[in-house]
Design an enzyme around this catalytic site. Structure first.
Site, PDB file in Angstrom:
ATOM      1  N   LEU A  32      -9.247 -14.229   7.039  1.00  0.00           N
ATOM      2  CA  LEU A  32     -10.099 -13.620   6.023  1.00  0.00           C
ATOM      3  C   LEU A  32     -10.064 -14.443   4.737  1.00  0.00           C
ATOM      4  CD1 LEU A  32      -9.132  -9.846   6.410  1.00  0.00           C
ATOM      5  CD2 LEU A  32     -11.311 -10.861   6.998  1.00  0.00           C
ATOM      6  N   GLU A  53      -8.869  -1.212  -2.578  1.00  0.00           N
ATOM      7  CA  GLU A  53      -9.679  -2.405  -2.351  1.00  0.00           C
ATOM      8  C   GLU A  53      -9.308  -3.003  -0.997  1.00  0.00           C
ATOM      9  OE1 GLU A  53     -10.849  -6.612  -4.580  1.00  0.00           O
ATOM     10  OE2 GLU A  53      -9.363  -5.264  -5.467  1.00  0.00           O
ATOM     11  N   LEU A  54     -10.263  -3.118  -0.112  1.00  0.00           N
ATOM     12  CA  LEU A  54     -10.013  -3.512   1.268  1.00  0.00           C
ATOM     13  C   LEU A  54      -9.345  -4.875   1.380  1.00  0.00           C
ATOM     14  CD1 LEU A  54     -10.386  -2.901   4.301  1.00  0.00           C
ATOM     15  CD2 LEU A  54     -12.656  -3.974   4.137  1.00  0.00           C
ATOM     16  N   ASP A  55      -8.204  -4.917   2.082  1.00  0.00           N
ATOM     17  CA  ASP A  55      -7.477  -6.163   2.385  1.00  0.00           C
ATOM     18  C   ASP A  55      -7.198  -6.999   1.135  1.00  0.00           C
ATOM     19  OD1 ASP A  55      -7.338  -5.632   5.090  1.00  0.00           O
ATOM     20  OD2 ASP A  55      -9.201  -6.666   5.559  1.00  0.00           O
ATOM     21  N   ALA A  56      -6.958  -6.326   0.014  1.00  0.00           N
ATOM     22  CA  ALA A  56      -6.726  -7.059  -1.227  1.00  0.00           C
ATOM     23  C   ALA A  56      -5.473  -6.578  -1.954  1.00  0.00           C
ATOM     24  CB  ALA A  56      -7.941  -6.925  -2.140  1.00  0.00           C
TER      25      ALA A  56
END
Length: 303
Positions: free
Chosen positions: A215, A245-248
C-alpha cells in the site's frame, strides 16, 4: 536515543529474583534517570537495561527499563506504589510496570477473515509459549467447517470460534464488542472489514492490524498479483495501530524482502505472507514487552 542495554529480555534471571519492566513517558527534566535508578536500587533491585529517548525538538522523556529484584524484599504492591510515586513526582503521561512472572497474561481476541496464514501463525506461536497471551476468542466473518485445521486447533485448546457473517449494511460490530469486552487489546489478523469510528470509540483500547507493505500503490483486490505484474523489486508488511483513518495508524513494525524476475506468482505470494506473519507477531511481542510508546500523533517509539 541513549541505551545501556546489557542483556536481552530472555536472559536468565538470578535464582530467587524476578524480572520487572517499566515504561515511562513524562516531561523532560534533570534527574529522571537518577530517580529511576534510586527507586530500583533502594529496594535491592538491579537494572539490566535502560533505553532513553528525548526528541530534539520537544522536551519529552521516554524510557524503558528492565530490572531484576527479590520479591520478598520488594512485594508487588509496594513495587506498584513506588513507581506510582515516581510517576506523580514527574507528572508522567504514562507509567506502566509489569512483572511477567506474576502479572496476568494479556487477554486478547483475534479477528480474521478467509486468509489463515496470520491467524494460524499466531495460534502456533501462542501454543509454543512465544507470545505471553491468553486468547479470549477468534471471530471471523468467514465460515470454516468443523474439520478445518483452524477449527480443530481452537477446539483442542478450548478457544471459542465465533462466525459472524457481515454485509455492507451490517458489520456485526455490536456483537463483536460484546465478545471482546474482557480483552486488553485486539488483533486483526487479516480481517478484511473496516471498523467504524464508533466501534473504535466504544472499544477504547488498542487494536493492532497487519497489512501488506505494498500500500498505497496496489489497492483493492489481489494486491500481490498487481505488484507481481508490475514487476516490483521490494515487498513488505506493516503492522500498525488502528485509527479512524484507514491503514494510517501509528506504525509498530515493518519488514521488507527483495523479489526478482525469478520469482513466480506463487513464490511472490509466499514471501509476502511470510512477511505479514513475522511482522504481526513481532509487533504483538513488542507491545506485550512494553516496548511501544505513542510519539506525536502518527508515530511510535519502539525500544
Amino acid at each position: 536515543m541513549l541505551s545501556f542495554s546489557r542483556r536481552p529480555l530472555s536472559a536468565a534471571v538470578p535464582a530467587g529474583n524476578l524480572l520487572g519492566i517499566h515504561l515511562f513517558q513524562c516531561p523532560d527534566t534533570v534527574g529522571i534517570v537518577a530517580k529511576l535508578s534510586e527507586c530500583i536500587a533502594s529496594r535491592g533491585g538491579n537494572i539490566h537495561s535502560v533505553d532513553v529517548f528525548v526528541p530534539d525538538d520537544k522536551p519529552v522523556f521516554y524510557s524503558r527499563s528492565e530490572f531484576t529484584y527479590n520479591p520478598r524484599l520488594w512485594p508487588r504492591d509496594v513495587l506498584h506504589s513506588d513507581f506510582l510515586h515516581l510517576s506523580n513526582f514527574f507528572n508522567a503521561q504514562r507509567s506502566t510496570v509489569r512483572v511477567p512472572h506474576l502479572d496476568p497474561k494479556y487477554n486478547i481476541s483475534i479477528l480474521a477473515s478467509k486468509q489463515d496464514h496470520c491467524l494460524f501463525d499466531l495460534l502456533y506461536r501462542w501454543q509454543e509459549g512465544r507470545l505471553p497471551l491468553h486468547i479470549n476468542c477468534v471471530i471471523s466473518n468467514h465460515d470454516r467447517p468443523q474439520d478445518n485445521h483452524v477449527r480443530r486447533f481452537l477446539h483442542r485448546h478450548g478457544i471459542p470460534y465465533h462466525y459472524l457473517p457481515t454485509t455492507p449494511g451490517n458489520k456485526r460490530e455490536q456483537e463483536i464488542l460484546e465478545l471482546i469486552q474482557p480483552t486488553d487489546f485486539l488483533v486483526l489478523a487479516r480481517y478484511m472489514q473496516i471498523l467504524s469510528e464508533s466501534f473504535l470509540k466504544a472499544y477504547g483500547k488498542d487494536i493492532i492490524n497487519i497489512h501488506h507493505g505494498l500500500l498505497p500503490s496496489f489497492k483493492g483486490g489481489h494486491p500481490s498479483r498487481q505488484a507481481f505484474n508490475a514487476g516490483v523489486k521490494l515487498i513488505g508488511a506493516t503492522s500498525h495501530f488502528v485509527t479512524p483513518e484507514l491503514d494510517a495508524g501509528p506504525i509498530i513494525e515493518q519488514m521488507v524482502e527483495r523479489v526478482s524476475h525469478r520469482d513466480t506468482l506463487q513464490s511472490f505470494v509466499v514471501k509476502s505472507e511470510n512477511l505479514e506473519k513475522q511482522c504481526l507477531a513481532e509487533a504483538i511481542k513488542s507491545y506485550c514487552e512494553l516496548r511501544v510508546l505513542p510519539y506525536e500523533l502518527k508515530k511510535t517509539v519502539v525500544f
